[in-house]
Design an enzyme around this catalytic site. Structure first.
Site, short mmCIF file in Angstrom:
data_model
loop_
_atom_site.label_atom_id
_atom_site.label_comp_id
_atom_site.label_asym_id
_atom_site.label_seq_id
_atom_site.Cartn_x
_atom_site.Cartn_y
_atom_site.Cartn_z
N TYR A 127 -31.31 -14.70 -69.95
CA TYR A 127 -31.20 -13.66 -70.96
C TYR A 127 -32.07 -13.84 -72.20
O TYR A 127 -32.19 -12.92 -73.01
CB TYR A 127 -29.73 -13.51 -71.36
CG TYR A 127 -28.90 -12.97 -70.22
CD1 TYR A 127 -28.93 -11.61 -69.91
CD2 TYR A 127 -28.14 -13.81 -69.42
CE1 TYR A 127 -28.20 -11.11 -68.85
CE2 TYR A 127 -27.41 -13.32 -68.35
CZ TYR A 127 -27.44 -11.97 -68.07
OH TYR A 127 -26.73 -11.48 -67.00
N PHE A 413 -15.25 -12.02 -70.95
CA PHE A 413 -15.14 -10.60 -70.60
C PHE A 413 -16.12 -10.25 -69.49
O PHE A 413 -16.41 -9.15 -69.23
CB PHE A 413 -15.38 -9.72 -71.83
CG PHE A 413 -16.62 -10.07 -72.63
CD1 PHE A 413 -17.84 -9.56 -72.28
CD2 PHE A 413 -16.53 -10.91 -73.73
CE1 PHE A 413 -19.00 -9.88 -73.00
CE2 PHE A 413 -17.65 -11.23 -74.48
CZ PHE A 413 -18.89 -10.70 -74.11
#
Length: 413
Positions: A127, A413
């Protein structure tokens, strides 16, 4: 938007969820999830913020973005996109599938008016090229409770503990959590439904431990903290060697915190306390007699990406006055590239474009790493990731960007 001639990128439809999530499970190894976990994530999915890449009827790429509010330094709750469910089928590598989803997603986040995107990374190397910086870490430990002794503060004995079924006291525990959220950068205000995450307890994930147990701490009739945990029995040559596996512990004051830790240290027939995701400045480290018996270790957790740079830097406060011009490079979201003047202090901040000479040069990735106050700009400069163009600017900005408490993401999450 097409990623190549054979695939289509589009917003997820509710009737596609099973196929979409099934693709994601395959991308993460193909081990089926328990039914209660599947049901929870189906209910939490925000379809208009979820993307799928399709090759005919096959889903070959997925990405979602939960709508969260996250605490930033100064205590403000800022809207963020919680990037999640990212996966690309092994059959469709090196075709631009991931890049196309990241491009569409960050464009969408900008349109939604959310200044930040955040994620947890299963593979951290992915990322950085999309502008995400490592902004927080978590502390884990394997504590030898037979040798590491706790020294607790005054008032600990005045805290009452009692066993409860986790679901029966959920509202009171959530009230404790909500009171803690503004005090630590990186914490998420839980939207309705997310409280169920802490009650997930499928037998397949216990690894031989007990069902989830809970104690609440009370002072003057008020719930001031709680701990959820499991016990994994064990014996060695007839000697009990069980392990307490801590799931979550939240406390509103030092005495409550110490009382809960002492309880976990003293559970019968156990000699080890396995601690997972905790803040790096967690207080128990300063209560134990021998930190070496605790085997503490750090791991990266939250990655932060500034989507609207000006709005993001103005949304937080700064622990010392700062007035600095940043020369920012952002290869993936070019609207952030250029010079920005940041002026702020503990009361607020302004960040606007400027033509003034730059004081510091860095990429948006470094700003993401420093944003929550847990990664010093001076450390990034020592790694060659930040360049000082005006003498003294680095120290000024690094102190200002810091946080009095370490940033922490309490759950994934």
């Amino acid at each position: 938007m097409a990623t190549d001639l054979a695939t289509e990128l589009r917003v997820l439809r509710p009737d596609e969820w099973d196929t979409w999530y099934g693709h994601l499970m395959r991308a993460f190894g193909g081990v089926p999830e328990p039914a209660e976990e599947l049901e929870l994530y189906r209910s939490l999915t925000e379809y208009d913020r979820s993307l799928g890449v399709w090759d005919g009827e096959a889903c070959v790429g997925s990405a979602g973005a939960f709508s969260f509010r996250m605490t930033v330094p100064g205590g403000a709750l800022v809207p963020v996109a919680g990037v999640t469910m990212v996966g690309v089928a092994a059959t469709h590598r090196r075709r631009g599938v991931l890049t196309s989803m990241m491009r569409r997603q960050l464009d969408d986040v900008r349109t939604w008016g959310e200044p930040l995107a955040v994620l947890t990374a299963s593979e951290p190397g992915i990322y950085g090229r999309f502008g995400y910086g490592t902004a927080s870490f978590q502390l884990s430990a394997e504590i030898d409770t037979g040798r590491a002794v706790l020294s607790v503060p005054a008032g600990t004995d005045g805290v009452r503990l009692r066993y409860v079924a986790p679901a029966d006291v959920l509202d009171a525990c959530e009230a404790v959590y909500a009171r803690l959220v503004p005090g630590r950068p990186g914490m998420l205000a839980r939207r309705p439904g997310w409280e169920r995450l802490g009650l997930l307890d499928p037998e397949s994930l216990r690894e031989g431990a007990s069902p989830l147990q809970c104690v609440v701490a009370e002072r003057d009739g008020e719930v001031t903290g709680y701990a959820r945990y499991r016990v994994k029995p064990g014996w060695e040559s007839g000697v009990p060697e069980g392990t307490v596996v801590l799931d979550v512990l939240d406390a509103l004051d030092p005495a409550t915190d110490a009382a809960l830790w002492r309880f976990l240290f003293d559970i019968d027939l156990t000699s080890k306390l396995s601690v997972g995701n905790r803040p790096v400045d967690d207080a128990w480290q300063y209560l134990v007699s021998d930190i070496r018996r605790c085997l503490p270790r750090l791991q990266d957790t939250l990655y932060v990406r500034l989507v609207d740079l000006g709005a993001a830097l103005a949304a937080r406060t700064y622990q010392a006055p700062v007035d600095v011009v940043l020369e920012v490079e952002d290869a993936f979201c070019g609207w952030n590239t250029g010079r920005w003047r940041l002026s702020g202090d503990a009361k607020g901040a302004v960040c606007e474009r400027t033509s003034e000479a730059a004081d510091l040069a860095l990429s948006v990735r470094e700003l993401g790493a420093a944003y929550l106050g847990g990664v010093p700009l001076t450390a990034l400069a020592a790694a060659g990731r930040v360049r000082e163009l005006r003498g003294g600017a680095l120290a000024e900005a690094s102190v200002a960007f810091g946080s009095a408490v370490a940033p922490w993401l309490p759950h994934g999450f």
